[in-house]
Enzyme design. Structure first.
Site, PDB file in Angstrom:
ATOM      1  N   GLU A 242       3.639  -2.510  -4.293  1.00 26.12           N
ATOM      2  CA  GLU A 242       4.382  -3.014  -2.405  1.00 26.12           C
ATOM      3  C   GLU A 242       5.626  -2.092  -1.832  1.00 26.12           C
ATOM      4  OE1 GLU A 242       6.088  -4.093   0.614  1.00 26.12           O
ATOM      5  OE2 GLU A 242       6.345  -6.012  -1.200  1.00 26.12           O
ATOM      6  N   CYS A 276      11.327  -4.241   3.374  1.00 26.65           N
ATOM      7  CA  CYS A 276      10.201  -2.945   3.345  1.00 26.65           C
ATOM      8  C   CYS A 276       9.922  -3.629   4.831  1.00 26.65           C
ATOM      9  CB  CYS A 276       9.496  -3.525   2.355  1.00 26.65           C
ATOM     10  SG  CYS A 276       8.556  -5.443   2.132  1.00 26.65           S
TER      11      CYS A 276
END
Length: 475
Positions: A242, A276
């Site tokens: 990720e 993120c």
């Protein structure tokens, strides 16, 4: 503003965690040499068979107890997240409780693994098809949400019968590591089922390469993720990546502009934009782009900047001086390439003010390169087709959002966006432990967390067939 230092003695090397804003020592942990990482992986590997054989209900109960202990110790955890990682108290409050929810979700997966597999085609052969643990799962987590991003791997991995080798980021060894070790030990987790190692890239490389590690779960930069993915590919290890996001926040022309700007400000500036999922690119219909830009800049300029531990700041420090310089350089480059600085843009070490850049085109570097800080860019689009094209003009594909009151129109746009997760009528920073989460392209290798995605990521299929009587063959 250095967040950590390593101090050496004749017998050991210690990593000292320091408060970002003052440099005050918060605690120390032992750094792990590559040999120590390999030994920790070996201990976790030796503990794996007994833990996998432990009844699922017992494993789930231990993980749930650890979740309860995190919440019971929330005050300590929140203080560490604020002082060690620069979080504002509200973000720290959310992270502790969401981390506990991630653990509880893992426990639920162990109790309810899903529907049974269909039977074999051959009626004379019985088949037992089950999901089984992988063995040792190596978990490498970043500093920005150290508790939450560790919990989303620890919860399902442990509850589903794996052992775990955890490496928190060197910036957050206490909030990303020690809190878990203490909570799980007090919850009754057997020795060596959760091992922890500390260090930088050398320790991370040793974790990935350790023979006993069957899978790696990595959250971090795209650059490092590519290296880990390549290494796991050569070693034939499962890997969940990720990575970064250049996330689009699409604002349609039917919105209340003030509400949209407030949502955009939250998506871009929460935790200093060091998420993120942060909204990097605000794509706004040209009929409202000027009004929206003005409103966004007003919201940004009104945010209180300061020490989140000693004031009511809404914007805390950037994680370290190197990152502060990186953000400042990116903004300077954008302005040099023609972007218009509307607000912010002047570093106030260790802080960087919320910054809005208008008139950003897809030819500018800032449109394509993730700036991991409190920077929002604004780009106008003419129609829905142009919005989709602009949103998809990125190598990243983590999250996106379409802000509109017209759910039908928003959903039609959302389904065309090339990313893992899209939110309609919301901003980009949304977390739900029950839903699959992950990115594509430069943002990762697909959903590896949340919902049934966690079950698929942290277990494998095992097929056992039985033929009675034993089959005979002509050879």
């Amino acid at each position: 503003m250095t967040a950590l230092t390593a101090s050496e003695t004749k017998s050991e090397t210690r990593l000292v965690s320091r408060e970002i804003t003052t440099g005050e020592p918060l605690g120390a942990v032992e750094l792990s040499t590559p040999d120590r990482v390999t030994s920790a992986a070996r201990r976790a590997g030796a503990a794996a068979p007994a833990w996998a054989a432990t009844p699922a209900e017992e494993r789930a109960a231990i993980v749930e107890r650890a979740a309860d202990l995190l919440v019971e110790r929330a005050e300590q955890a929140q203080e560490l997240l604020v002082r060690e990682g620069g979080a504002i108290p509200g973000k720290a409050f959310f992270e502790v409780r969401q981390a506990a929810q991630e653990l509880r979700h893992g426990a639920r997966l162990a109790r309810h693994p899903g529907l049974p597999h269909p039977p074999a085609d051959d009626p004379e052969r019985t088949a037992e098809v089950t999901r089984v643990p992988l063995g040792v799962v190596g978990v490498i987590v970043p500093w920005n949400f150290p508790l939450l991003l560790a919990a989303r791997s620890l919860g399902p991995a442990l509850a589903l019968g794996n052992t775990v080798l955890l490496k928190p980021d060197p910036h957050t060894p206490l909030s990303g590591g020690r809190l878990f070790v203490e909570a799980f030990a007090d919850a009754g987790l057997p020795p060596n089922v959760l091992e922890i190692v500390h260090g930088d890239a050398e320790a991370g490389s040793a974790l990935v390469q350790a023979p006993d590690v069957a899978m790696v779960s990595f959250t971090g930069s795209t650059e490092v993720g590519r290296e880990i993915g390549a290494l796991c590919g050569r070693l034939l290890k499962r890997v969940v990546l990720e990575l970064g996001g250049q996330n689009a926040f699409v604002v349609l022309d039917d919105v209340d502009v003030e509400q949209a700007a407030a949502a955009g400000a939250w998506g871009s500036f929460l935790h200093q934009g060091q998420i993120c999922m942060s909204a990097r690119r605000h794509l706004v219909h040209r009929s409202i782009v000027e009004e929206y830009t003005e409103a966004l800049a007003r919201h940004a300029a009104a945010l209180r900047i300061g020490d989140p531990y000693r004031s009511d700041a809404q914007i805390g420090p950037v994680i370290d001086r190197r990152q502060l310089t990186t953000v400042a350089n990116a903004v300077e480059q954008a302005v040099a390439q023609g972007a218009r600085l509307v607000t912010g843009g002047r570093p106030q070490p260790p802080y960087y003010p919320p910054t809005v850049l208008a008139d950003v085109s897809e030819q500018m570097d800032v449109f394509h390169t993730e700036v991991f800080g409190p920077v929002a860019t604004v780009t106008a689009f003419a129609d829905d087709e142009a919005a989709v094209r602009l949103a998809n003009t990125s190598d990243h594909g983590l999250t996106a959002a379409v802000y509109t009151g017209d759910t039908g129109r928003g959903s039609m746009i959302g389904r065309q966006l090339r990313c893992g997760v899209t939110h309609i009528g919301d901003q980009t920073v949304v977390q739900d432990a029950a839903l699959p989460f992950g990115g594509i392209g430069a943002s990762g290798n697909g959903s590896g967390f949340g919902g049934r995605a966690s079950l698929e990521a942290f277990t494998r299929w095992r097929t056992l067939t039985t033929s009675t009587p034993p089959r005979t063959y002509p050879f």
